[in-house]
Design an enzyme around this catalytic site. Structure first.
Site, mmCIF file in Angstrom:
data_model
loop_
_atom_site.group_PDB
_atom_site.id
_atom_site.type_symbol
_atom_site.label_atom_id
_atom_site.label_comp_id
_atom_site.label_asym_id
_atom_site.label_seq_id
_atom_site.Cartn_x
_atom_site.Cartn_y
_atom_site.Cartn_z
ATOM 1 N N ARG B 21 6.623 -7.437 125.582
ATOM 2 C CA ARG B 21 5.990 -6.394 126.581
ATOM 3 C C ARG B 21 4.804 -5.887 126.225
ATOM 4 N NH1 ARG B 21 11.305 -4.229 125.989
ATOM 5 N NH2 ARG B 21 10.568 -2.819 124.662
ATOM 6 N N CYS B 42 28.134 -3.266 115.540
ATOM 7 C CA CYS B 42 28.900 -2.059 115.152
ATOM 8 C C CYS B 42 29.970 -1.865 115.972
ATOM 9 C CB CYS B 42 27.950 -0.661 115.750
ATOM 10 S SG CYS B 42 26.664 -0.718 114.370
ATOM 11 N N THR B 268 4.977 -6.222 104.669
ATOM 12 C CA THR B 268 5.208 -6.625 103.020
ATOM 13 C C THR B 268 4.172 -6.684 102.339
ATOM 14 O OG1 THR B 268 5.416 -9.249 103.587
ATOM 15 C CG2 THR B 268 7.424 -8.028 104.207
#
Lengths: 554, 554
Positions: B21, B42, B268
């Site tokens: 997007r 889940c 990172t």
């Protein structure tokens, strides 16, 4: 110290019991002009409807129980008729015997509340009932029982009016709802109230907008539109007004809103007199103005504060958000802060986001939908208000927004809230996080949206409307004149689109956003129709039933 | 720009779609070693239980749908086996053909998640199943279908373990829950977990505490207590560990918690490589330490942030609260922040408040109870954590507390929250406001409380316990040796009380508070037993089943 409290329901009784816990030796007298103290005000409509079956459940405390536990001197059927500030006395009338006497006070607390507004019915010979006290409820249930009432007219579609409507229908009564203006439940904006009106009408209620009650004849009333409707019972729920009679007579300052003026410690303009509850002016959280918020939560909260103030540990009250919630025929309607109408009237620059999420993960059975409207300060990104209408989970989301608003979180910060997620409770991106994403995109300029009531003007000025839903959705109902190019085909069909300014829309706004991102990056001038087809449909349906929406037309 | 994303579920896919997007021209490749992307992680236990009936409902997107809408190149069954940071390439293996090739990246996103922990079962020949992927669920449902499995052993009573237990019971399977330690659902403190254990046992689950699985024979397993239990199926839900294999091999910094270290923009230690999701270390909101929070909400949120970071509009992540929620046999269990055990271990000075409110006005039919525990910083009044166990409305209150905590509201400020009230949704003093009142009284010194696990020591040191409930409540069950003087008689019976330090208690703590205020003002040295008889009963019952509570004994 001798403390006199005028009014023994929410605010007054919270003050009295907290005062006792802080001061075991104070003399505390509570005068209540009604026959009951500490009753379940907000439960009254549900007793009318038979949802609450036991009348005793409404009566949370008695003078006896309060005496035993809190050593309070509670005198019901007793009206305080005058305050003599110089002498620090009140004149008190026993409403059963008519006897009057005088009581001295060191501190006085006014918690007289608000009265059901009179004057909504021009013909004062019409026997209307209000719905604010246990006595009111006794009268209403007596009428319903005696006449076997088959019909009722409720005047005013606010909180109490709609609760009355629901409960009368629940009892099998045919109800006509008479609304003076063009919209029921005016705390909402018109497109948010539209589904409420739909629901009320679906349940068989005869809703009359732009109408008043003008006359009365036997078991029916006549309306300003010239029609007559059956009315074994008429309930006037057209509003309340602060009961400031005592305060006015005593020369206490009355606020711009018509409530008793108090400072942040609930002290009136006389430092020995405090006031609390529906009769008192609050400070509005959005603009700091004086405002009336007749909610039980604030009355209880401020009652406790009064006790702290008298005990010498005053703290400043938080400004009022006006958080409210209504259950109506299975819909939950909740709101906080200002609505769009008020922001427009005040000329406050704002952004708007409409979303239509489910209360929990769509793949888990039983998900229910809701519609959310968020009002955002265009300068600061502050949350100015919100409205939610839907099923399960509406109450949770309005509370989350109320806390965010009180804490001063910006709308974009809603993205960062770490809300509890399991699929039967929420979504991994909770509706509140999603709302934050929309707000963040608006704040960053990643998305530019257009409101449903701005659409006609934009198209008149040359914008072309592109519906990016599937062909099937388009066929099932669309905005007249829209061009249908489904999102998944959009990249391949860029050449089909005119080089005019585009307005894209989908069902709820999400695919529209993706489409707008694609098109913007391909050089188009694009706006996303906020809330999609669903918000447009609700908004325009409100225009059909009433002209109120014109107020927010830009 | 060419962006490679390793892992195509919550975090990775949120990054991919947001990236598209923001950048229509980027080349975006998603490698997923499993066969499915963007599946309903889940929801997996609920498919096992048949609550979610259609397996297709778990598969939210496919490579095809993501290609069509977001122009993503999604390659399933494809494992990234190595990163060459100097060359900016990854080595990729097609898991079906074994073929390997190399892809260059401008930016790399690691979203490999966490793996079900191995090693919980000492005998590695035991065929255990994990419950983390669609393949896992296919294996489990195959076993259940083929064997007509009548019995199962679940190892580990955490989120996934308890969800597995509930769903297996829902399918009619007899379940043994094996818990290595002395308490199930260790995110809670023992007195809050006690009702969860009760509920699980009430539903017929054989719960074995302080136990491990040691051996396996046919359709049964042997436990460390020497017993054998039937086990047509064994599910290892003993925990997950971050999958940091790739990051470690590439020499990226690993955090103290064992997750990949990232800064606030999800970068990172290599600025071209980002990481997100369950494999990544988060910053703890309470003490700023590195922590693991394996919740889908954060993975989705941080996935979106990665896209913003790569697109050049990075923002700093909010620290993690660890908000979580579990449904188990009709109970809702929710938590946020730290528990008492952790605060004690860290030596952090804190206050505690236990309450037992109803979710809405008691006079409105259908009110359900809940128990709340709030942990408060003794210095700053900051909310450090909360736990709630009960019925309807638990999810709402944990979210309100999570927002208050994230916004930095103090515990006393909970009094001031203006939450939505109507009697079917809340109380005029919402459970959250009530909790604030308790916290405020503790902060002001208006109330001094004592925890259930401090009671024995206080009595041993000479304090006398006074039960201020009614004689009827006292007779129905009381703390051994308590003196019963009901609150309403207290003022009249002051002379009956010894002049020793007193500990008062009632059922839930509220009458105890009033009693303590009365007695304090009459010169007694008084503490209120926090949470009353109900919390004491839950806490001591947890001591009976296990010694875990000794950890928090002062």
């Amino acid at each position: 110290m001798k403390i006199i409290i005028v009014g023994g329901v929410a605010g007054g009784m919270s003050a009295a019991t907290r005062l006792r816990r802080l001061d075991e030796t104070a003399e505390i007298i509570v005068f209540e002009r009604g026959h009951y103290v500490s009753f379940a005000n907000c439960g009254l409509p549900y007793f009318v409807g038979g949802v609450i079956r036991n009348r005793g459940d409404l009566l949370l405390q008695t003078p006896q129980s309060l005496g035993a536990r809190f050593s309070l001197d509670v005198r019901v059927d007793t009206e305080v008729v005058q305050i003599d500030r110089a002498a620090q006395t009140v004149s008190v009338r026993d409403m059963l015997t008519g006897e009057e006497n005088t009581e001295h006070y060191d501190r006085l607390v006014l918690a007289a509340g608000a009265s059901a507004r009179s004057g909504a019915v021009s013909d004062t010979t019409i026997p209307t009932h209000t719905l604010r006290t246990v006595d009111d409820v006794d009268h209403i249930t007596a009428v319903l029982a005696e006449s076997g009432a088959a019909s009722a007219v409720v005047i005013g579609g606010g909180f109490i009016g709609l609760e009355a409507v629901e409960n009368l229908v629940h009892r099998g009564v045919h109800v006509t709802l008479v609304q003076r203006g063009p919209q029921i439940f005016t705390p909402l904006d018109p497109e948010m109230a539209a589904p409420v009106l739909d629901r009320v009408r679906e349940r068989g209620v005869d809703v009359r907008l732009n109408t008043t009650v003008t006359g009365h004849s036997g078991q029916s009333v006549t309306l300003s539109d010239g029609t007559t409707v059956p009315a074994d019972l008429v309930i006037d729920a057209s509003g309340v007004r602060p009961d400031v009679t005592l305060a006015e007579q005593a020369g206490l300052r009355i606020g711009e809103s018509g409530g008793v003026w108090v400072d942040g410690t609930q002290a009136t303009s006389d430092p020995l007199i405090f006031a609390v509850g529906d009769g008192v002016e609050k400070t509005d959280a959005v603009d700091g103005s004086g405002t009336l918020v007749t909610m039980a939560g604030l009355a209880n909260r401020h009652g406790r504060s009064v006790a702290d103030s008298i005990a010498g540990t005053a703290e400043q009250a938080a400004p009022a958000l006006g958080t409210g919630i209504l259950g109506i025929f299975g819909l939950t309607v909740a709101l906080v802060g200002w609505n769009e109408k008020r922001l427009v009237d005040a000329g406050r620059a704002h952004r708007i986001a409409h979303t239509h999420p489910a209360n929990h993960a769509g793949y888990f059975p039983g998900a229910e939908g809701m519609s959310i409207k968020l009002l955002i300060d265009a300068e600061s990104d502050a949350i100015l208000g919100a409205q939610i209408v839907g099923g399960a989970g509406v109450d949770k989301r309005i509370d989350v927004l109320a806390v965010a608003m009180a804490a001063g979180l910006g709308a974009s910060a809603l993205t960062r809230l770490e809300l509890a997620y399991a699929p039967q409770y929420a979504s991994a991106k909770d509706p509140i996080n999603q709302l934050g994403y929309v707000a963040d995109n608006l704040a960053q300029g990643t998305s530019v949206n257009l409101q449903w009531h701005e659409l006609d003007a934009a198209r008149a000025a040359g914008s072309v409307l592109v519906d990016v839903r599937s062909a099937g959705e388009f066929a099932a109902g669309s905005i007249p004149g829209a061009l249908n190019v489904s999102l998944d085909e959009l990249r391949a069909r860029l050449a089909d689109l005119p080089r005019a300014p585009l307005i894209v829309h989908c069902q709820v706004g999400q695919r529209g956003h993706t489409a707008a991102r694609i098109l913007t990056q391909h050089g188009f001038d694009v706006q996303n129709l906020d809330g999609g087809y669903r918000t447009w449909l609700a908004g325009t349906s409100s225009l059909v039933v009433s002209p109120i929406a014109e107020r927010v037309l830009v």
